[in-house]
Scaffold this active site. Structure first.
Site, short mmCIF file in Angstrom:
data_model
loop_
_atom_site.label_atom_id
_atom_site.label_comp_id
_atom_site.label_asym_id
_atom_site.label_seq_id
_atom_site.Cartn_x
_atom_site.Cartn_y
_atom_site.Cartn_z
CG ASP A 63 2.56 -5.31 -6.50
OD1 ASP A 63 3.15 -5.30 -5.49
OD2 ASP A 63 2.47 -4.10 -7.18
N GLY A 96 0.18 1.74 -3.90
CA GLY A 96 -1.05 0.94 -4.12
C GLY A 96 -0.83 -0.54 -4.47
CD GLU A 97 -3.07 -5.97 -3.71
OE1 GLU A 97 -2.98 -7.50 -3.95
OE2 GLU A 97 -3.40 -5.54 -2.72
N GLY A 98 -0.51 -3.27 -6.96
CA GLY A 98 -0.41 -3.42 -8.35
C GLY A 98 0.49 -2.52 -8.99
#
Length: 632
Positions: free
Chosen positions: A503, A556-558
């Protein structure tokens, strides 16, 4: 040393101790094995010896390649020395080799020099090597001169080869006892810092937490006291099926694991996935089924190797924190990434709360900081190698701890620009097309910062226009620390059959780089959502990863992955728990495009007859029914 503690191994044992069977079990999962037979062919008057050799031959898989050295015992050292790093060799056994060496046909011969030459070849062997040899040191001294010459020569050979090998195991009555190296102490589970610091990151404070483990320091992991090292510490299902077991051997040098292009890592089960999807058509559901989420069931089935996959009850989030410098960080407030990482360590912030709600373990990994890519390499070659190995070890630690799904996340400053540079170098993309817009803290677009990032990536690509585009070169010149660690995580997870939920740009950039090191890695990855990010869209298309949802979150990534994780678990639980549709259910007709017979066709069923068209055109002008919710 290798991923499970050794690269060259000597297996000792007495007669009928099970040493050969044990040695064969260590290499049975290797893609290819070269079986080096050292004994001379049996004579016509020795039926018992012929039966022994026939028994050994019958146990070898058809995929193994047999090579014999009985005609020239000196050639064994040449075979071992010339083996390539991707090969696996099984030598059985040194007793037969010494017998041939002492044969009058090969006399006069310098036995000591030949044994020394063999030990030198073993010590420098680049391939995975297992040697089998009888242990004669516990027997009585033979009463004949020939017997004493044999035991002396074999004892000398065993000592020399044992000294050259990474590990030595003695098999007694079928039970392996590890002699070298001995099992080292391990930290008890549930202790250690909550953040992992990988090579080259410098020092910094960490906060103790009682529910996390300590990542081992660089170097070989301890070899277990008993049993094959390939399955030690591997959690298993109730039916005994191991999860995330090592499946291959990799070349090693004194500094540790060697990650190189062309590694042969395992692929998911090619049959379990389609079988799981076909099984869904037989379940007692009132509607058309799971729609696009059937892919989740198929993916889980293929990675778990069963048509009825279990939900991912144990998940771990790896939050990679490694800052870039220079123009890649334009528009990023100073200290923002460090604050995000500190929040996650303290169990605060978006990612930590989503992880807690999803019952996932969160680890913060401090990756090496990266230099400005517009001026020079982001990392030097040694730090890239260390970062790859550290990522691999993070995946191994997760697999050993019983984790069944990894989630990659990142929070480093400048990571988006580094990922865009990697995509531009590996997929030929133009930087402006893969760089996402820069959003300020007040929610406004900062186009000046975006243009600075574009110029930075452009200058980095121009600087490296004549540089090689190998995976490690791309990581060193453009990718930097967190992408190198993420690439190592993907490779290590693939080797341990551990699926990864991607992700964000860092994860997909690592997926692009991993293609040149091991093309199998992308088949163990699942993409939660593209999040509207142009880099993720492009990489997903190149890697063949279709996003499961389209939430357009920007937390945010994740965060997207953790948001959909409960949904994925629910789908797997539902698919595993639902009963089959009753055979006498009048409303339970099979859905289109699914064969639910599960056996031979019904001979009494009427044959299908193609209707005759009413004219030169189609029989009807009505639109076809919409089966978009069903899987062909």
């Amino acid at each position: 040393m290798s991923v499970d503690g050794w690269n060259t191994l000597l297996v000792l044992g007495g007669v009928r101790s099970g040493k050969s069977e044990f040695a064969e079990s260590l290499v049975v999962d290797a893609p290819t094995v070269r079986y080096v037979a050292t004994a001379a062919d049996p004579t016509d008057d020795d039926a018992e010896w012929a039966a022994r050799i026939a028994e050994h031959r019958s146990r070898r898989p058809e995929t193994w390649h047999t090579e014999e050295t009985a005609d020239d015992p000196r050639r064994l050292a040449d075979v071992i020395a010339a083996a390539a790093p991707h090969e696996t060799l099984l030598v059985d056994d040194l007793g037969g080799w010494v017998t041939v060496l002492l044969d009058p046909v090969h006399q006069p011969a310098d036995d000591t020099a030949t044994i020394t030459e063999l030990a030198r070849a073993v010590r420098g062997c680049a391939a995975r090597l297992v040697l089998v040899s009888p242990e004669v040191g516990l027997s009585l001294v033979p009463t004949t001169a020939l017997g004493r010459a044999f035991t002396d020569a074999l004892g000398t050979a065993n000592r020399a080869v044992a000294d050259a090998c990474d590990a030595v195991v003695l098999v007694v009555a079928g039970q392996p006892c590890w002699l070298k190296p001995t099992a080292g102490p391990t930290s008890p589970a549930g202790t250690g810092p909550d953040s992992t610091r990988v090579a080259g990151t410098g020092s910094g404070p960490t906060t103790a937490a009682p529910t996390t483990d300590t990542v081992p320091a660089a170097g070989p992991p301890p070899v277990p006291a008993q049993g094959a090292p390939a399955i030690t510490g591997t959690p298993a299902d109730p039916d005994g099926t191991p999860w995330a077991a090592p499946t291959m051997a990799l070349p090693m040098v004194a500094t540790g694991l060697v990650i190189q292009p062309g590694m042969e890592l395992p692929m998911p089960d090619e049959y379990a996935g389609p079988q799981a999807v076909e099984r869904l058509a037989t379940l007692d559901v009132p509607g058309a089924g799971l729609g696009v989420l059937e892919r989740v069931v198929g993916f889980a089935a293929a990675t778990q190797g069963t048509p009825v996959p279990a939900p991912w009850t144990a998940a771990r989030v790896l939050l990679l924190h490694g800052d870039h410098t220079g123009g890649a960080t334009a528009g990023t407030p100073a200290g923002q990434s460090a604050r995000r990482a500190a929040q996650a360590r303290a169990g605060q912030g978006v990612l930590a709360r989503l992880a807690a709600d999803g019952d996932a373990d969160l680890r913060v990994v401090d990756a090496p900081s990266s230099a400005p890519i517009e001026d020079g390499p982001a990392l030097d070659a040694e730090r890239v190698e260390a970062a790859l190995r550290d990522g691999w070890r993070l995946a191994e630690e997760a697999a050993d701890a019983g984790v069944r799904l990894l989630v990659l996340a990142a929070c480093g400053a400048g990571a988006d620009a580094a990922a865009a540079a990697v995509l531009a170098a590996t997929a030929g993309a133009e930087p402006p097309t893969v760089l996402g817009r820069v959003v300020t803290a007040s929610g406004e677009y900062d186009d000046n910062a975006w243009m600075t990032r574009c110029a930075t990536v452009r200058d980095a690509l121009h600087r490296t226009r004549n540089s090689p585009r190998t995976a490690k070169d791309v990581l060193a010149e453009l990718g930097g620390g967190e992408i190198a660690v993420a690439t190592g995580v993907l490779l290590g997870a693939t080797a341990r059959r551990l699926p990864v939920l991607l992700d964000g740009p860092v994860g997909v950039a690592a997926g692009m780089v991993s293609r040149d090191l091991a093309g199998q890695a992308r088949h163990w990855c699942l993409l939660a959502d593209h999040g509207g990010h142009p880099a993720v869209r492009l990489a997903a298309d190149v890697l063949g990863l279709t996003p499961l949802v389209d939430l357009r979150l920007d937390l945010g990534e994740g965060a997207n992955a953790l948001t959909v994780l409960p949904l994925l678990r629910s789908v797997l639980s539902l698919a595993a728990a639902l009963p089959a549709r009753p055979s006498d259910d009048p409303t339970g007709a099979p859905r289109p495009d699914h064969d639910t017979s599960g056996g031979e066709p019904d001979d009494d069923a009427p044959e299908f007859a193609e209707p005759e068209p009413a004219g030169p055109g189609p029989t009807t002008t009505e639109p076809a029914p919409d089966h978009a919710g069903w899987r062909a």
